[in-house]
Enzyme design. Structure first.
Site, PDB file in Angstrom:
ATOM      1  N   PHE A 142      50.905  66.381  55.550  1.00 37.52           N
ATOM      2  CA  PHE A 142      51.498  66.262  56.881  1.00 37.52           C
ATOM      3  C   PHE A 142      50.715  65.327  57.804  1.00 37.52           C
ATOM      4  O   PHE A 142      51.242  64.306  58.236  1.00 37.52           O
ATOM      5  CB  PHE A 142      51.639  67.655  57.511  1.00 37.52           C
ATOM      6  CG  PHE A 142      52.673  68.500  56.847  1.00 37.52           C
ATOM      7  CD1 PHE A 142      53.982  68.513  57.302  1.00 37.52           C
ATOM      8  CD2 PHE A 142      52.355  69.261  55.737  1.00 37.52           C
ATOM      9  CE1 PHE A 142      54.956  69.271  56.669  1.00 37.52           C
ATOM     10  CE2 PHE A 142      53.326  70.035  55.102  1.00 37.52           C
ATOM     11  CZ  PHE A 142      54.623  70.036  55.567  1.00 37.52           C
ATOM     12  N   GLU A 143      49.483  65.664  58.125  1.00 37.60           N
ATOM     13  CA  GLU A 143      48.732  64.856  59.089  1.00 37.60           C
ATOM     14  C   GLU A 143      47.308  64.671  58.576  1.00 37.60           C
ATOM     15  O   GLU A 143      46.440  65.499  58.782  1.00 37.60           O
ATOM     16  CB  GLU A 143      48.740  65.524  60.469  1.00 37.60           C
ATOM     17  CG  GLU A 143      48.299  64.590  61.575  1.00 37.60           C
ATOM     18  CD  GLU A 143      48.573  65.159  62.949  1.00 37.60           C
ATOM     19  OE1 GLU A 143      49.209  64.459  63.756  1.00 37.60           O
ATOM     20  OE2 GLU A 143      48.140  66.298  63.218  1.00 37.60           O
ATOM     21  N   GLN A 144      47.105  63.569  57.920  1.00 37.83           N
ATOM     22  CA  GLN A 144      45.872  63.293  57.190  1.00 37.83           C
ATOM     23  C   GLN A 144      45.253  62.021  57.760  1.00 37.83           C
ATOM     24  O   GLN A 144      45.886  60.975  57.771  1.00 37.83           O
ATOM     25  CB  GLN A 144      46.213  63.113  55.720  1.00 37.83           C
ATOM     26  CG  GLN A 144      45.070  63.105  54.769  1.00 37.83           C
ATOM     27  CD  GLN A 144      45.569  63.056  53.331  1.00 37.83           C
ATOM     28  OE1 GLN A 144      46.764  63.078  53.077  1.00 37.83           O
ATOM     29  NE2 GLN A 144      44.669  62.986  52.390  1.00 37.83           N
TER      30      GLN A 144
END
Length: 548
Positions: free
Chosen positions: A378-380
């Site tokens: 998702f949010e890396q």
């Protein structure tokens, strides 16, 4: 005589769609979960290529948060008609299991630089879409059809999931597909028929497809018909290109491409390929850490009206004859990136259309904002560029003050969430600020971390630390320094696993290895790390140790 050196697009650049506009050639390649979506390269001569645009760069066009590894942008098709560019692409939302959930879209632009339009939704019946502009002005949308009924008696015997090539008219005035859907081509007995591209020559429609999967059985299959809806007859050799019968060739996994004609009437065909580390090593499984790259082959039309490779073989050559003489450019240059106000075009990040949440440019550094784990979908906070050479060095300078072991930032070689090696600056409750290594070597499905260092290395007050790595074919060695001499850190690690064939093996994933920078903060406090520079060095001179 000027020669084309294959592959022309090194490193992870698969599924090449080529088109010519006047004397300009463009190739679009897949980017999968990497953002922004689709790489577009430009050339004037088919020899020298430069990356000029990634058109899918906003949430309304592409949002891949939650897409699994090896999903996202599959097999774009780039074309030019009616005074504008047309780009067709798939956003795949699922990889494993019986379903794919592949959604197909069309965007347009007056020039290759844009502005690129909002997407028009086409269909979701399968992936690898393309758009054919017929000479009567009509437009036809083609894609493979995905069959989730693996038990179906009517399905293709070689692989029941691939259920032929669909063709339906696209009406640009109403912005949607119209009319009947025709299944125009069932494929050959090889099966796994995908990547359709139509073109017309004289009285025939020619359909080029990829078959056999994207591994070592890959092939380019050609068929033709006098009607766009078929029936299509197969090429006398069935395949125009394949490396199946040439295991000694340095170019393997040949398939998936498109035809282009030069202004003087010569014909070339792009193709996807892989370069294995060791051709005869069972231990390495012929791994290709550079992923699927793009090559191009000179072709010829024979009296029977069929296209053949000009070399008279089925496998393309490393060197191909260019259509005309051009001045070459320097190859294998060391590239030093000084992070200033804009992220260099060579770099991408993962999945999210909101890059300001994972990095900013400070004017003299790339600042990563620690978000979710290195294994997130998702949010890396991971910014990296492609590995383009089997042997290279990479270095960076980092400034980071972690306060907890949940805060990490550093240099990594990254294929996907379960195939990576990460030299990280972090904090140990007992020794304080330190260097550690996190590795994941394809242990599907657990994706458990390993810790190759016997003991983390304490850093005594040094504000800036230089991190480096050397990849030599199938081995990776990390380095670090705060003074003149580089010091090796940890054991030599398995670099061959950072490949399509690593972990679960061929067809389980199909992207390529990246090298770059990452940060995560599992506390949710979004600790930041500043990276002052980055060097990618295929001349292998960037890291000199005191032992040399």
């Amino acid at each position: 005589m000027q020669m084309i050196q294959n592959p022309i697009l090194k490193g992870f650049n698969p599924d090449p769609s080529i088109c010519r506009v006047g004397e300009d050639y463009y190739i679009a390649t897949s980017t999968f979960e990497w953002y922004p979506g689709v790489q577009i390269f430009h050339s004037k001569d088919l020899v020298n290529w430069s990356l000029i645009k990634r058109p899918l760069d906003r949430a309304s066009q592409l949002d891949m948060r939650g897409n699994p590894d090896s999903c996202g942008i599959w097999a774009p098709c780039l074309s030019h008609a009616d005074g504008q560019f047309w780009l067709v692409y798939t956003d795949v939302k699922r990889l494993d299991g019986s379903f794919k959930d592949a959604h197909n879209y069309i965007v347009t632009a007056p020039s290759i630089e844009g502005p690129w339009s909002e997407p028009i939704y086409a269909n979701s019946s399968g992936f690898d879409p393309s758009l054919f502009h017929d000479d009567d002005g009509r437009k036809w949308f083609i894609n493979m059809k995905w069959n989730h009924r693996s038990d179906a008696k009517w399905a293709h015997k070689a692989n029941p999931a691939f259920d032929g090539i669909l063709c339906q008219e696209f009406d640009p005035k109403v912005g949607k597909l119209v009319g009947e859907i025709a299944n125009i081509f069932a494929g050959s007995d090889l099966g796994l028929t995908e990547a359709p591209h139509l073109f017309k020559r004289d009285e025939y429609y020619y359909l080029t497809t990829a078959e056999g999967g994207t591994g070592y059985q890959h092939a380019v299959t050609l068929a033709r018909s006098k009607s766009i809806n078929g029936p299509y007859e197969l090429h006398p050799n069935k395949h125009v290109m394949t490396a199946v019968q040439n295991p000694e060739s340095p170019i393997q996994r040949v398939g998936h491409g498109q035809i282009v004609d030069t202004p003087t009437g010569e014909t070339y065909h792009t193709f996807l390929c892989g370069r294995p580390l060791e051709l005869n090593s069972a231990a390495k499984k012929r791994n290709c850490p550079l992923g699927r790259e793009t090559g191009i082959a000179k072709c010829e039309w024979r009296d029977d009206g069929w296209l053949y490779l000009a070399n008279g073989k089925m496998v393309p050559d490393i060197e191909e004859i260019a259509p005309f003489y051009v001045k070459g450019t320097a190859k294998n240059k060391t590239i030093s990136y000084a992070f200033a106000n804009e992220l260099p075009i060579d770099f991408q990040w993962l999945r999210t259309p909101e890059p300001d949440r994972i990095f900013t440019m400070t004017g003299n550094a790339l600042r990563l904002i620690g978000r979710e784990s290195i294994g997130s979908w998702f949010e890396q906070s991971l910014v990296a560029r492609r590995q383009e050479h089997l042997r290279f060095h990479a270095t960076t300078t980092i400034e980071f003050e972690p306060k907890d072991y949940q805060e990490n930032a550093g240099l990594l070689a990254y294929y996907n969430r379960h195939k990576f090696h990460f030299l990280t600056l972090t904090h140990d409750p007992e020794i304080g600020r330190c260097l550690s290594i996190l590795s994941c070597s394809g242990d599907w499905p657990e994706c458990r971390l390993s810790y190759p260092l016997d003991q983390d290395i304490a850093l005594d007050g040094q504000k800036e630390v230089e991190l480096g790595l050397i990849i030599e074919a199938d081995l990776l060695q990390f380095y670090w320094r705060t003074s003149d001499d580089w010091q090796a850190i940890g054991p030599k690690l398995d670099a061959a696993v950072l490949s399509d064939e690593g972990g679960r093996g061929e067809h389980a994933s199909f992207t390529g290895n990246f090298v770059g920078l990452a940060a995560f903060d599992l506390s949710g406090r979004a600790a930041t790390a500043d990276f002052k520079s980055f060097t990618y060095d295929p001349q292998c001179a960037a890291i000199t140790t005191g032992e040399n």
